[in-house]
Every structure is written in structure tokens, then in C-alpha cells.
Scaffold this motif. Structure first.
Motif, PDB file in Angstrom:
ATOM      1  N   GLN A   1       5.254   4.745 -12.878  1.00 54.19           N
ATOM      2  CA  GLN A   1       4.856   5.394 -11.635  1.00 54.19           C
ATOM      3  C   GLN A   1       3.763   4.592 -10.936  1.00 54.19           C
ATOM      4  O   GLN A   1       3.809   4.382  -9.726  1.00 54.19           O
ATOM      5  CB  GLN A   1       4.349   6.806 -11.926  1.00 54.19           C
ATOM      6  CG  GLN A   1       5.450   7.782 -12.297  1.00 54.19           C
ATOM      7  CD  GLN A   1       6.310   8.141 -11.093  1.00 54.19           C
ATOM      8  OE1 GLN A   1       7.342   7.524 -10.856  1.00 54.19           O
ATOM      9  NE2 GLN A   1       5.883   9.106 -10.334  1.00 54.19           N
ATOM     10  N   LEU A   2       2.797   4.155 -11.710  1.00 46.59           N
ATOM     11  CA  LEU A   2       1.685   3.394 -11.143  1.00 46.59           C
ATOM     12  C   LEU A   2       2.168   2.065 -10.575  1.00 46.59           C
ATOM     13  O   LEU A   2       1.816   1.687  -9.457  1.00 46.59           O
ATOM     14  CB  LEU A   2       0.630   3.160 -12.216  1.00 46.59           C
ATOM     15  CG  LEU A   2      -0.591   2.336 -11.809  1.00 46.59           C
ATOM     16  CD1 LEU A   2      -1.315   2.997 -10.654  1.00 46.59           C
ATOM     17  CD2 LEU A   2      -1.530   2.164 -12.995  1.00 46.59           C
ATOM     18  N   ARG A   3       2.990   1.372 -11.333  1.00 44.77           N
ATOM     19  CA  ARG A   3       3.501   0.077 -10.865  1.00 44.77           C
ATOM     20  C   ARG A   3       4.385   0.253  -9.638  1.00 44.77           C
ATOM     21  O   ARG A   3       4.304  -0.536  -8.681  1.00 44.77           O
ATOM     22  CB  ARG A   3       4.303  -0.602 -11.982  1.00 44.77           C
ATOM     23  CG  ARG A   3       4.739  -2.026 -11.635  1.00 44.77           C
ATOM     24  CD  ARG A   3       5.531  -2.643 -12.761  1.00 44.77           C
ATOM     25  NE  ARG A   3       6.796  -1.955 -12.973  1.00 44.77           N
ATOM     26  CZ  ARG A   3       7.724  -2.352 -13.850  1.00 44.77           C
ATOM     27  NH1 ARG A   3       7.491  -3.407 -14.626  1.00 44.77           N
ATOM     28  NH2 ARG A   3       8.850  -1.689 -13.977  1.00 44.77           N
ATOM     29  N   GLY A   4       5.218   1.290  -9.646  1.00 45.63           N
ATOM     30  CA  GLY A   4       6.081   1.526  -8.493  1.00 45.63           C
ATOM     31  C   GLY A   4       5.296   1.832  -7.241  1.00 45.63           C
ATOM     32  O   GLY A   4       5.626   1.367  -6.148  1.00 45.63           O
ATOM     33  N   ALA A   5       4.212   2.627  -7.375  1.00 52.19           N
ATOM     34  CA  ALA A   5       3.387   2.957  -6.221  1.00 52.19           C
ATOM     35  C   ALA A   5       2.708   1.711  -5.673  1.00 52.19           C
ATOM     36  O   ALA A   5       2.604   1.525  -4.451  1.00 52.19           O
ATOM     37  CB  ALA A   5       2.351   4.005  -6.613  1.00 52.19           C
ATOM     38  N   MET A   6       2.234   0.835  -6.566  1.00 54.56           N
ATOM     39  CA  MET A   6       1.585  -0.397  -6.129  1.00 54.56           C
ATOM     40  C   MET A   6       2.570  -1.306  -5.394  1.00 54.56           C
ATOM     41  O   MET A   6       2.257  -1.880  -4.344  1.00 54.56           O
ATOM     42  CB  MET A   6       1.000  -1.129  -7.334  1.00 54.56           C
ATOM     43  CG  MET A   6      -0.148  -0.406  -8.005  1.00 54.56           C
ATOM     44  SD  MET A   6      -1.617  -0.322  -6.963  1.00 54.56           S
ATOM     45  CE  MET A   6      -2.824   0.225  -8.175  1.00 54.56           C
ATOM     46  N   GLU A   7       3.763  -1.441  -5.946  1.00 50.40           N
ATOM     47  CA  GLU A   7       4.771  -2.304  -5.316  1.00 50.40           C
ATOM     48  C   GLU A   7       5.178  -1.756  -3.954  1.00 50.40           C
ATOM     49  O   GLU A   7       5.362  -2.508  -2.995  1.00 50.40           O
ATOM     50  CB  GLU A   7       5.995  -2.428  -6.228  1.00 50.40           C
ATOM     51  CG  GLU A   7       5.737  -3.227  -7.498  1.00 50.40           C
ATOM     52  CD  GLU A   7       6.942  -3.254  -8.413  1.00 50.40           C
ATOM     53  OE1 GLU A   7       7.918  -2.512  -8.114  1.00 50.40           O
ATOM     54  OE2 GLU A   7       6.918  -3.988  -9.413  1.00 50.40           O
ATOM     55  N   GLU A   8       5.314  -0.430  -3.871  1.00 47.88           N
ATOM     56  CA  GLU A   8       5.703   0.187  -2.609  1.00 47.88           C
ATOM     57  C   GLU A   8       4.642  -0.048  -1.538  1.00 47.88           C
ATOM     58  O   GLU A   8       4.951  -0.351  -0.391  1.00 47.88           O
ATOM     59  CB  GLU A   8       5.910   1.696  -2.805  1.00 47.88           C
ATOM     60  CG  GLU A   8       6.468   2.421  -1.603  1.00 47.88           C
ATOM     61  CD  GLU A   8       7.929   2.124  -1.370  1.00 47.88           C
ATOM     62  OE1 GLU A   8       8.403   2.374  -0.251  1.00 47.88           O
ATOM     63  OE2 GLU A   8       8.587   1.644  -2.304  1.00 47.88           O
ATOM     64  N   GLU A   9       3.384   0.066  -1.940  1.00 49.75           N
ATOM     65  CA  GLU A   9       2.304  -0.154  -0.981  1.00 49.75           C
ATOM     66  C   GLU A   9       2.274  -1.602  -0.510  1.00 49.75           C
ATOM     67  O   GLU A   9       2.056  -1.885   0.670  1.00 49.75           O
ATOM     68  CB  GLU A   9       0.960   0.224  -1.605  1.00 49.75           C
ATOM     69  CG  GLU A   9      -0.191   0.138  -0.618  1.00 49.75           C
ATOM     70  CD  GLU A   9      -1.495   0.593  -1.221  1.00 49.75           C
ATOM     71  OE1 GLU A   9      -2.466   0.745  -0.475  1.00 49.75           O
ATOM     72  OE2 GLU A   9      -1.544   0.783  -2.454  1.00 49.75           O
ATOM     73  N   THR A  10       2.530  -2.539  -1.432  1.00 52.41           N
ATOM     74  CA  THR A  10       2.547  -3.951  -1.057  1.00 52.41           C
ATOM     75  C   THR A  10       3.671  -4.242  -0.067  1.00 52.41           C
ATOM     76  O   THR A  10       3.484  -4.970   0.919  1.00 52.41           O
ATOM     77  CB  THR A  10       2.729  -4.826  -2.316  1.00 52.41           C
ATOM     78  OG1 THR A  10       1.646  -4.584  -3.210  1.00 52.41           O
ATOM     79  CG2 THR A  10       2.761  -6.302  -1.948  1.00 52.41           C
ATOM     80  N   GLN A  11       4.849  -3.660  -0.302  1.00 56.16           N
ATOM     81  CA  GLN A  11       5.970  -3.868   0.608  1.00 56.16           C
ATOM     82  C   GLN A  11       5.663  -3.314   1.990  1.00 56.16           C
ATOM     83  O   GLN A  11       5.985  -3.935   3.009  1.00 56.16           O
ATOM     84  CB  GLN A  11       7.225  -3.189   0.036  1.00 56.16           C
ATOM     85  CG  GLN A  11       7.753  -3.844  -1.232  1.00 56.16           C
ATOM     86  CD  GLN A  11       8.892  -3.063  -1.852  1.00 56.16           C
ATOM     87  OE1 GLN A  11       9.295  -2.023  -1.339  1.00 56.16           O
ATOM     88  NE2 GLN A  11       9.405  -3.543  -2.972  1.00 56.16           N
ATOM     89  N   LYS A  12       5.015  -2.170   2.043  1.00 56.38           N
ATOM     90  CA  LYS A  12       4.717  -1.570   3.338  1.00 56.38           C
ATOM     91  C   LYS A  12       3.642  -2.361   4.076  1.00 56.38           C
ATOM     92  O   LYS A  12       3.660  -2.435   5.301  1.00 56.38           O
ATOM     93  CB  LYS A  12       4.307  -0.107   3.158  1.00 56.38           C
ATOM     94  CG  LYS A  12       5.466   0.748   2.691  1.00 56.38           C
ATOM     95  CD  LYS A  12       5.144   2.216   2.742  1.00 56.38           C
ATOM     96  CE  LYS A  12       6.357   3.007   2.270  1.00 56.38           C
ATOM     97  NZ  LYS A  12       7.570   2.702   3.054  1.00 56.38           N
ATOM     98  N   ARG A  13       2.724  -2.938   3.342  1.00 56.36           N
ATOM     99  CA  ARG A  13       1.733  -3.783   3.991  1.00 56.36           C
ATOM    100  C   ARG A  13       2.393  -5.016   4.605  1.00 56.36           C
ATOM    101  O   ARG A  13       2.018  -5.446   5.702  1.00 56.36           O
ATOM    102  CB  ARG A  13       0.670  -4.215   2.981  1.00 56.36           C
ATOM    103  CG  ARG A  13      -0.278  -3.105   2.572  1.00 56.36           C
ATOM    104  CD  ARG A  13      -1.317  -3.613   1.608  1.00 56.36           C
ATOM    105  NE  ARG A  13      -2.214  -2.537   1.179  1.00 56.36           N
ATOM    106  CZ  ARG A  13      -3.215  -2.709   0.327  1.00 56.36           C
ATOM    107  NH1 ARG A  13      -3.440  -3.911  -0.163  1.00 56.36           N
ATOM    108  NH2 ARG A  13      -3.982  -1.700  -0.007  1.00 56.36           N
ATOM    109  N   HIS A  14       3.369  -5.582   3.918  1.00 64.94           N
ATOM    110  CA  HIS A  14       4.084  -6.731   4.460  1.00 64.94           C
ATOM    111  C   HIS A  14       4.852  -6.334   5.715  1.00 64.94           C
ATOM    112  O   HIS A  14       4.836  -7.054   6.730  1.00 64.94           O
ATOM    113  CB  HIS A  14       5.046  -7.283   3.411  1.00 64.94           C
ATOM    114  CG  HIS A  14       5.927  -8.380   3.929  1.00 64.94           C
ATOM    115  ND1 HIS A  14       5.451  -9.644   4.216  1.00 64.94           N
ATOM    116  CD2 HIS A  14       7.249  -8.399   4.236  1.00 64.94           C
ATOM    117  CE1 HIS A  14       6.442 -10.393   4.666  1.00 64.94           C
ATOM    118  NE2 HIS A  14       7.538  -9.659   4.682  1.00 64.94           N
ATOM    119  N   TYR A  15       5.502  -5.177   5.661  1.00 71.45           N
ATOM    120  CA  TYR A  15       6.240  -4.686   6.826  1.00 71.45           C
ATOM    121  C   TYR A  15       5.296  -4.481   8.006  1.00 71.45           C
ATOM    122  O   TYR A  15       5.602  -4.854   9.143  1.00 71.45           O
ATOM    123  CB  TYR A  15       6.949  -3.374   6.468  1.00 71.45           C
ATOM    124  CG  TYR A  15       7.399  -2.583   7.674  1.00 71.45           C
ATOM    125  CD1 TYR A  15       8.527  -2.952   8.389  1.00 71.45           C
ATOM    126  CD2 TYR A  15       6.673  -1.471   8.098  1.00 71.45           C
ATOM    127  CE1 TYR A  15       8.924  -2.229   9.508  1.00 71.45           C
ATOM    128  CE2 TYR A  15       7.061  -0.744   9.198  1.00 71.45           C
ATOM    129  CZ  TYR A  15       8.198  -1.128   9.904  1.00 71.45           C
ATOM    130  OH  TYR A  15       8.574  -0.414  10.999  1.00 71.45           O
TER     131      TYR A  15
END
Length: 569
Positions: free
Chosen positions: A203-217
Motif C-alpha cells: 500500500q505504501l509503495r503503491g501510494a508513493m508510485e501513484e504520487e510520483t506519476q501524478k507529479r510527472h503528469y
């Protein structure tokens, strides 16, 4: 507790039901209090550790407290075994209720027309959810990673069988069952806690990855926004117009809430945490204000115009340095930080599953409005119309119950969140024990198993806030909102099958109790796999929601039939 709460043994059935309703309401309020505290932490620290780990764990506190207190009280082994039925009813009832009623209603509220071309939920030409009529072909479409949450939910539910399989062989001999089941309870304890740790990490890793993707977007979108905004708002008169419109109290300064609104109208949507960062970067003082180089926690018109100039000029001029009268190295550092901050935007989040569609669509609409005015800068009326539209969007967001607590500093909000979480946890801990006693007494006086009472009552008290939150998201009918609703329900069931079941394994091992809940285990596993199989499809139809909703009464009936007609305990 006996000195604080009235003894249920001295009450008749009707007063007991009244006390159960009172305790249930208190537990519901405490559960909501914990949820509010989690939302405050989310405002301060964003997703990641908070959304991926802390919130799911705290959300399980009410159920876990009832489960734990059902098996640690005083009394003989037979009395504790009976009270443990309340904990089982809470665990099974919570899982079944979350996976049936809100799951089904979530699909119903989020239903859209079926698109035969894409085989998914239909959208209009402008990208909005399309729903013209209600029929069995209505559906919802989830995001690609939602089926994996269903798979995880089904996989971790297999941990029930670690102790259930040997329990089948000793269900007629309690003493032998206690002696032999302890080893399997220990194995199950290690397995469930291990699964809980792995799930939290994912859950923690998924949340971090999701936030990184949205920052790139957002970085890509921000570059386009900056190009457009440079041509529209490079003139002082338009910058001043935006400032005046959002200086609500006409103080000549913008506080945090006003700054957030102003930047949002310009297309820069920031959450509370980022607005605080932006305030620090913009609030550097100005020569014309007589406070050059000093911050006062608010932004003046001159500071606002200087910040806009730095964003879009992309350079430091001699006049800028003269106006600010601060160290050139410091000014250049601020300029760089402002540029980086303008590219670091994030969306609002809920539990461990971030949602982006609202911010992205609103920013796209604002950008499209600006792009249509390809000649000139527009008029004051245009700015006012855009501001009016923004205010309407803000009102819609406020209707969703979102609060940013702008009047509090970060340290004050942190203390408020910790105090709120502590209050909710203490209340849950204090009132769970009398709730267990009352349910057990009702069962004895009415000569029915406490399981059936706790199956219905305690989940309503401990999970109501989660259910309401999920239904609010589903009602928006977007792919992201329905995905959030379903993922949160899958996650809650997974938490019950790891942390909640782990507490049960602990009680069985250390209190030397018997695992006599075969019918309940079969019922909950049937529900988990039925919902999980339906949830593995990205497109879920309305008829599937009806099937899932009917699982709730079916699960209670299944337990009754297995106990009374097949002899399972």
C-alpha cells in the motif's frame, strides 16, 4: 468498567437494546472522529505513509478493539468462548457488510450507460459520465489496478483455513480441539501478521508510485499552462484584478485561503501543504510595502506581482532586485524555488487510493477557456466570469465535506489531528467492552447466539463513516471515483483478514480457546470470493451489483443452515 457502566445482567431485554443503541452511537461517533483525524494528517503530509499505511490501520481500530475485548475479559473458558462470538460476529459481519451493501450501492450510484464499442461505461463527447436510463446493462468501469485489489483480498482470506481445516476434525471434542488447535493458531498468527506487513508495504509503495506519476503528469500540464498564462496575465492590471477579487476582506493582503483560491483560478491547484510552501516562497517582503526581506504570513499585491513576474519572465532583472532590496543570491534562490513549486502540483487524496480526475478536468476547462482567447488578454468581465465558475467548483467541493482548516497553523493542525485520533481511540477502547457485554447478555436472555446480533449491529457502528464516504465518491460516476470506492472496500476486507484475524489467532493461542466458528468462516469466504470474482472484471454491470447485495442476507442464512442442519459449530 462495572463501576462506570450499568451491569447488563440486571437489565431486561428492552433496556439492553436501548443500551446497545447508545453504545453503538458512541462507537459510530468515535469511528468518525478517527476518520476526521486521519483526514487532518492527510492534509498535512499528503499521501504516501499517511494514505498508504496509517489511515487503513486506524480505520480498522474500532473493529479490532471489539474483537480484542471480546476475548480478554474475566470469566471461565466457556464464558469467554461465548463472548468471543461477539468478536467473530464483528469480524465476519464487518467484512460481509462492507463487501455487499456499500459495494452494491456504489455500483448502482456510479452506474453509466454501456458503450458497445469500448465495452466499458459510456462517456459523452466532452468526457463526462453518460447515464440516460437505468437498465440491467448499466455498468461502471474501474481503473486497471482495481482487479489486483480483488485478487489480494481473495488470497489473504485463505489464512482462515490455516486453523479452520484442523478445526473440522475436532469440532465435536472441545478439549482435544483446544490442545491441537493452539499450534495452528500460532502458525496462523505469524501468517496473518506477515500478510498484514506485506500488504501495508505494498500500500505504501503503491501510494508513493501513484504520487510520483501524478507529479510527472502535472509537470507536463504545468508547462503548457505557464505558456498560456504568460500571455494572458503578464500585464499588471490583470494581476491586480485577480488579487483584488480574492482579497475578500479588502485588507490589502491575501491569507492562505485567499491565496489558494487565487492560484486555483490561474490554473494552479494546490493542496494545503503546498499552499503553505507557496506562501513561504512568495511572502518575502517588498520595498514598496516597507518590509523587504521580511515575512508576515500573508502576501501583498506587490509580492504577488513579483512572484508572477518571476514565474513567467524566467529571469531576474535589475529592477526586480531594486524593488525587493534583498540579497541577489537569495532572490535567485527564491526564483528557482518558485519555478520548482509551480511544477509540483498534487491532487486531493482519500485513504490509500489517490483520485485525479476532478483537478485534471477543472484545470483542463480553465486552460480551454484561456486558449479560446488567442488574441488579446480578454476583459475584466472575462476574469469575473472565470472567477464565478471557480467559486461554483469550490462550492461543489465544499459539499463533499472537505475542510482545509486554513485558520490553523501546521503545528496547530497537527496537535488537533493527534488529539482527535487519541480521543476517538480512547472512546472506542472504553465503550467496546460494555458493548460486548450488552450483546452477550441479549444473546443469553433471548437464547440466540451473540454472533447474529453483533453481525448486524457492530459493523453499522464501526464502519458507517467508511460506507458513507465510499458512496459519496461513487455518486460522482467517474472511473476514478468508483475505483476509489471499490478499492477502499476491498482494502477494508483485506485488513480484516490480516490484522483482525491475527488478533483472533492471538486470542485462541494465549487464552487456550477453541476455534468453533466453522459456519462463520465458510460464509465469509464464500462472500469474499464471490465479490472478488466480480471485482476482477474492470466493467461491472448492474445485475452483478444486485447479486452482490443479496449476499448479505444469504450469508446470515448460510450460517444458520450450516449450524442447525449440518451440525457445524
Amino acid at each position: 468498567m462495572a463501576e462506570i457502566f450499568p451491569s447488563p445482567e440486571e437489565m431486561e431485554v428492552l433496556p439492553l437494546f436501548f443500551m446497545m443503541a447508545v453504545y453503538g452511537y458512541v462507537l459510530f461517533s468515535a469511528s468518525k472522529t478517527i476518520s476526521d483525524g486521519c483526514e487532518m494528517l492527510l492534509l498535512l503530509y499528503g499521501p504516501g505513509l499517511i494514505g498508504g499505511l496509517i489511515i487503513p490501520v486506524l480505520g480498522a481500530v474500532p473493529d479490532c478493539a471489539i474483537i480484542l475485548l471480546s476475548g480478554i475479559g474475566p470469566g471461565t473458558r466457556e464464558e469467554i468462548q461465548t463472548q468471543l462470538s461477539v468478536g467473530v460476529g464483528t469480524l465476519v459481519g464487518s467484512t460481509v457488510m462492507l463487501l455487499t451493501i456499500p459495494w452494491a450501492f456504489g455500483v448502482f450510484l456510479g452506474r453509466r450507460d454501456f458503450d458497445p464499442n469500448t465495452h466499458q461505461a459510456a462517456s459523452t463527447a466532452s468526457g463526462k459520465p453518460k447515464h440516460t436510463s437505468t437498465n440491467w446493462s448499466n455498468c461502471v468501469t474501474t481503473m486497471p489496478d482495481i482487479p489486483s485489489t480483488a485478487q489480494i483480498m481473495m488470497f489473504v482470506s485463505l489464512s482462515y483455513w490455516i486453523i479452520q481445516v484442523p478445526a473440522f476434525f475436532y469440532h465435536t471434542d472441545v478439549d482435544q480441539g483446544v490442545a491441537h488447535e493452539r499450534v495452528y493458531a500460532l502458525v496462523g498468527l505469524v501468517a496473518t501478521l506477515g500478510a498484514f506487513a506485506v500488504y501495508c508495504y505494498q500500500q505504501l509503495r503503491g501510494a508513493m508510485e501513484e504520487e510520483t506519476q501524478k507529479r510527472h503528469y502535472e509537470h507536463v500540464r504545468r508547462e503548457e499552462w505557464k505558456k498560456t498564462l504568460h500571455h494572458k496575465f503578464s500585464q499588471d492590471m490583470y494581476q491586480e484584478q485577480v488579487f483584488r477579487q480574492h482579497d475578500k476582506d479588502n485588507s490589502g493582503y491575501m491569507e492562505l485561503a485567499e491565496l489558494s483560491d487565487a492560484l486555483s483560478v490561474l490554473g494552479l491547484k494546490l493542496d494545503r501543504r503546498e499552499t503553505h510552501q507557496m506562501m513561504k516562497l512568495m511572502d518575502v517582503g517588498h520595498h514598496d510595502d516597507g518590509d523587504a526581506g521580511r515575512s508576515d504570513g500573508r502576501v501583498s499585491l506587490n509580492e504577488f506581482k513579483a512572484a508572477v513576474a518571476m514565474w513567467f519572465k524566467g529571469r531576474v532583472t535589475s529592477s526586480d532586485l531594486a524593488d525587493t532590496e534583498i540579497n541577489p543570491q537569495r532572490f535567485a534562490q527564491i526564483q528557482k524555488q518558485l519555478g520548482e513549486q509551480a511544477e509540483h502540483i498534487s491532487h486531493k487524496h482519500s485513504h490509500a487510493f489517490p483520485v485525479a480526475i476532478n483537478d485534471a478536468s477543472s484545470a483542463k476547462n480553465e486552460k480551454d477557456q484561456l486558449l479560446t482567447k488567442s488574441h488579446g488578454y480578454g476583459s475584466v468581465a472575462d476574469l469575473e466570469a472565470q472567477d464565478e465558475k471557480h467559486n461554483e467548483q469550490e462550492e461543489e467541493e465544499d459539499d463533499d465535506g472537505e475542510e482545509n482548516y486554513w485558520e490553523l497553523t501546521n503545528s496547530q493542525l497537527l496537535m488537533k489531528s493527534l488529539g482527535t485520533l487519541l480521543l476517538g481511540t480512547v472512546v472506542v477502547t472504553v465503550f467496546s467492552d460494555p458493548m460486548v457485554d450488552v450483546i452477550s447478555s441479549i444473546g443469553r436472555k433471548m437464547e440466540i447466539s451473540p454472533f447474529y446480533i453483533s453481525f448486524v449491529v457492530t459493523p453499522l457502528a464501526s464502519n458507517a463513516s467508511e460506507v458513507i464516504s465510499g458512496l459519496i465518491f461513487a455518486k460522482k460516476k467517474t472511473t476514478e471515483s468508483i475505483s476509489l470506492a471499490i478499492a477502499s472496500l476491498h482494502g477494508a476486507a483485506t485488513m480484516n483478514s490480516t490484522l483482525g484475524l491475527g488478533i483472533f489467532m492471538c486470542l485462541i493461542y494465549f487464552r487456550e480457546l477453541s476455534w468453533s466458528f466453522s459456519a462463520e468462516v465458510i460464509s465469509v469466504v464464500v462472500v469474499i470470493f464471490t465479490v472478488g470474482i466480480n471485482g476482477m472484471q474492470r466493467t461491472i454491470y448492474l445485475w452483478q451489483a444486485v447479486v452482490v447485495g443479496l449476499l448479505y442476507p444469504f450469508s446470515i442464512l448460510l450460517v444458520y443452515v450450516l449450524e442447525n442442519y449440518f451440525g457445524l459449530d
